[in-house]
Design a protein around this motif. Structure first.
Motif, mmCIF file in Angstrom:
data_model
loop_
_atom_site.group_PDB
_atom_site.id
_atom_site.type_symbol
_atom_site.label_atom_id
_atom_site.label_comp_id
_atom_site.label_asym_id
_atom_site.label_seq_id
_atom_site.Cartn_x
_atom_site.Cartn_y
_atom_site.Cartn_z
ATOM 1 N N VAL A 32 0.860 -1.181 0.000
ATOM 2 C CA VAL A 32 0.000 0.000 0.000
ATOM 3 C C VAL A 32 0.894 1.228 0.000
ATOM 4 C CG1 VAL A 32 -1.754 1.319 1.245
ATOM 5 C CG2 VAL A 32 -1.846 -1.179 1.259
ATOM 6 N N ILE A 33 0.708 2.069 -1.002
ATOM 7 C CA ILE A 33 1.426 3.344 -1.067
ATOM 8 C C ILE A 33 0.404 4.448 -0.823
ATOM 9 C CG2 ILE A 33 2.814 4.901 -2.488
ATOM 10 C CD1 ILE A 33 3.799 2.423 -4.016
ATOM 11 N N ASP A 34 0.536 5.104 0.319
ATOM 12 C CA ASP A 34 -0.393 6.152 0.735
ATOM 13 C C ASP A 34 0.438 7.275 1.345
ATOM 14 O OD1 ASP A 34 -2.510 7.690 1.547
ATOM 15 O OD2 ASP A 34 -3.123 6.346 3.169
ATOM 16 N N ARG A 35 0.896 8.170 0.510
ATOM 17 C CA ARG A 35 1.796 9.232 0.960
ATOM 18 C C ARG A 35 1.082 10.579 1.077
ATOM 19 N NH1 ARG A 35 7.457 8.681 -1.823
ATOM 20 N NH2 ARG A 35 7.883 9.971 -0.015
ATOM 21 N N GLY A 36 -0.253 10.534 1.143
ATOM 22 C CA GLY A 36 -1.011 11.769 1.288
ATOM 23 C C GLY A 36 -1.027 12.605 0.028
ATOM 24 N N GLU A 37 -0.749 11.980 -1.113
ATOM 25 C CA GLU A 37 -0.742 12.695 -2.378
ATOM 26 C C GLU A 37 -2.013 12.387 -3.153
ATOM 27 O OE1 GLU A 37 2.897 11.216 -4.019
ATOM 28 O OE2 GLU A 37 4.156 12.341 -2.608
ATOM 29 N N SER A 38 -2.149 12.941 -4.341
ATOM 30 C CA SER A 38 -3.376 12.759 -5.111
ATOM 31 C C SER A 38 -3.482 11.363 -5.719
ATOM 32 C CB SER A 38 -3.480 13.818 -6.211
ATOM 33 O OG SER A 38 -2.367 13.742 -7.072
ATOM 34 N N VAL A 39 -2.381 10.611 -5.775
ATOM 35 C CA VAL A 39 -2.413 9.252 -6.315
ATOM 36 C C VAL A 39 -1.940 8.273 -5.232
ATOM 37 C CG1 VAL A 39 -1.477 7.677 -8.051
ATOM 38 C CG2 VAL A 39 -1.995 10.031 -8.684
ATOM 39 N N SER A 40 -2.703 7.195 -5.050
ATOM 40 C CA SER A 40 -2.315 6.127 -4.128
ATOM 41 C C SER A 40 -2.310 4.815 -4.904
ATOM 42 C CB SER A 40 -3.272 6.059 -2.934
ATOM 43 O OG SER A 40 -4.580 5.724 -3.378
ATOM 44 N N LEU A 41 -1.778 3.775 -4.269
ATOM 45 C CA LEU A 41 -1.665 2.496 -4.966
ATOM 46 C C LEU A 41 -1.782 1.345 -3.981
ATOM 47 C CD1 LEU A 41 -0.831 1.000 -7.680
ATOM 48 C CD2 LEU A 41 1.474 1.000 -6.725
ATOM 49 N N MET A 42 -2.491 0.308 -4.400
ATOM 50 C CA MET A 42 -2.540 -0.962 -3.673
ATOM 51 C C MET A 42 -2.169 -2.062 -4.660
ATOM 52 S SD MET A 42 -6.107 -0.392 -1.575
ATOM 53 C CE MET A 42 -6.050 -1.951 -0.730
ATOM 54 N N ALA A 43 -1.392 -3.062 -4.203
ATOM 55 C CA ALA A 43 -0.992 -4.178 -5.058
ATOM 56 C C ALA A 43 -0.977 -5.457 -4.235
ATOM 57 C CB ALA A 43 0.391 -3.914 -5.659
ATOM 58 N N LEU A 44 -1.218 -6.588 -4.905
ATOM 59 C CA LEU A 44 -1.273 -7.875 -4.215
ATOM 60 C C LEU A 44 -0.764 -8.974 -5.136
ATOM 61 C CD1 LEU A 44 -2.494 -9.637 -1.775
ATOM 62 C CD2 LEU A 44 -4.388 -10.010 -3.327
ATOM 63 N N ALA A 45 0.005 -9.895 -4.569
ATOM 64 C CA ALA A 45 0.399 -11.131 -5.242
ATOM 65 C C ALA A 45 0.077 -12.274 -4.284
ATOM 66 C CB ALA A 45 1.884 -11.122 -5.587
ATOM 67 N N LEU A 46 -0.589 -13.333 -4.794
ATOM 68 C CA LEU A 46 -1.044 -14.430 -3.936
ATOM 69 C C LEU A 46 -0.831 -15.758 -4.639
ATOM 70 C CD1 LEU A 46 -4.284 -14.709 -1.913
ATOM 71 C CD2 LEU A 46 -3.891 -16.374 -3.721
#
Length: 196
Positions: free
Chosen positions: A70-84
């Motif tokens: 999870v990339i949540d740096r308080g900016e206008s773009v965030s990202l979530m990624a998963l590998a399972l």
């Protein structure tokens, strides 16, 4: 179903890679009545009993490893990624094992504190011994309302537009009442999500 004992173990390792970047690694193993890591004994989802006449609950096992970012740096773009990766043994004489690989990526653009638009790309591949093997691909666009400009902010209300396509082995098995003999489909809806 008959009475059964079982056990499950989970290892969860959380790490902040840098400010606003969280990584979680999870390893899970379950057997018998606890094969699904829950205290409820149900038949495994997706188990096809057409050619399997008996399920031995004590023989069911499942293990899973996953890594999420999870990339949540308080900016206008965030990202979530998963590998399972998951492997299940259903405790049947035939069609007994299933391997599942799942990859997902969900960037979101935060218009303001409350409104964002998420785009999700997903890939799932399954292989069942003596059964079907193939992949399902999906793309989802989801405008949403949340209490804060964060990818994990809940509750959330979102509309979603999902286009999915799948391999020939799954024709007639992916939402068969909606897509019948199709190898692709479009789903639209409204979703409310929360947790506590």
């Amino acid at each position: 179903l008959t009475d059964s004992d079982g056990g499950a173990a989970n290892v969860i390792f959380d790490r902040e890679l840098r400010e606003g970047v969280q990584n979680r690694f999870v390893a899970q193993y379950g057997s018998g009545a606890a094969y699904n890591f829950k205290s409820q004994m149900i038949l495994p989802p997706g188990l096809d009993l057409t050619d399997a006449t008996e399920v031995v609950i004590d023989d069911i096992t499942q293990w899973r490893i996953l890594d999420s970012l999870v990339i949540d740096r308080g900016e206008s773009v965030s990202l979530m990624a998963l590998a399972l990766y998951e492997e299940s043994d259903f405790g049947t004489a035939t069609l007994d094992t299933v391997e599942w690989i799942s990859l997902g990526l969900r960037p979101a653009y935060h218009v303001n504190r409350f409104v964002s638009v998420a785009l999700e790309a997903g890939y799932d591949h399954t292989r069942q011994s003596g059964g079907d093997e193939g992949a399902l691909y999906k793309l989802t666009l989801a405008p949403q309302i949340t209490p804060d400009a964060s990818p994990l902010s809940r509750p959330s209300v979102r509309t979603f537009f999902t286009y999915a396509w799948w391999d020939d082995d799954f024709v007639g098995k992916v939402a068969p009442r909606s897509f019948g003999d199709d190898s692709e489909g479009l789903a639209l809806g409204i979703q409310f999500e929360t947790w506590w």
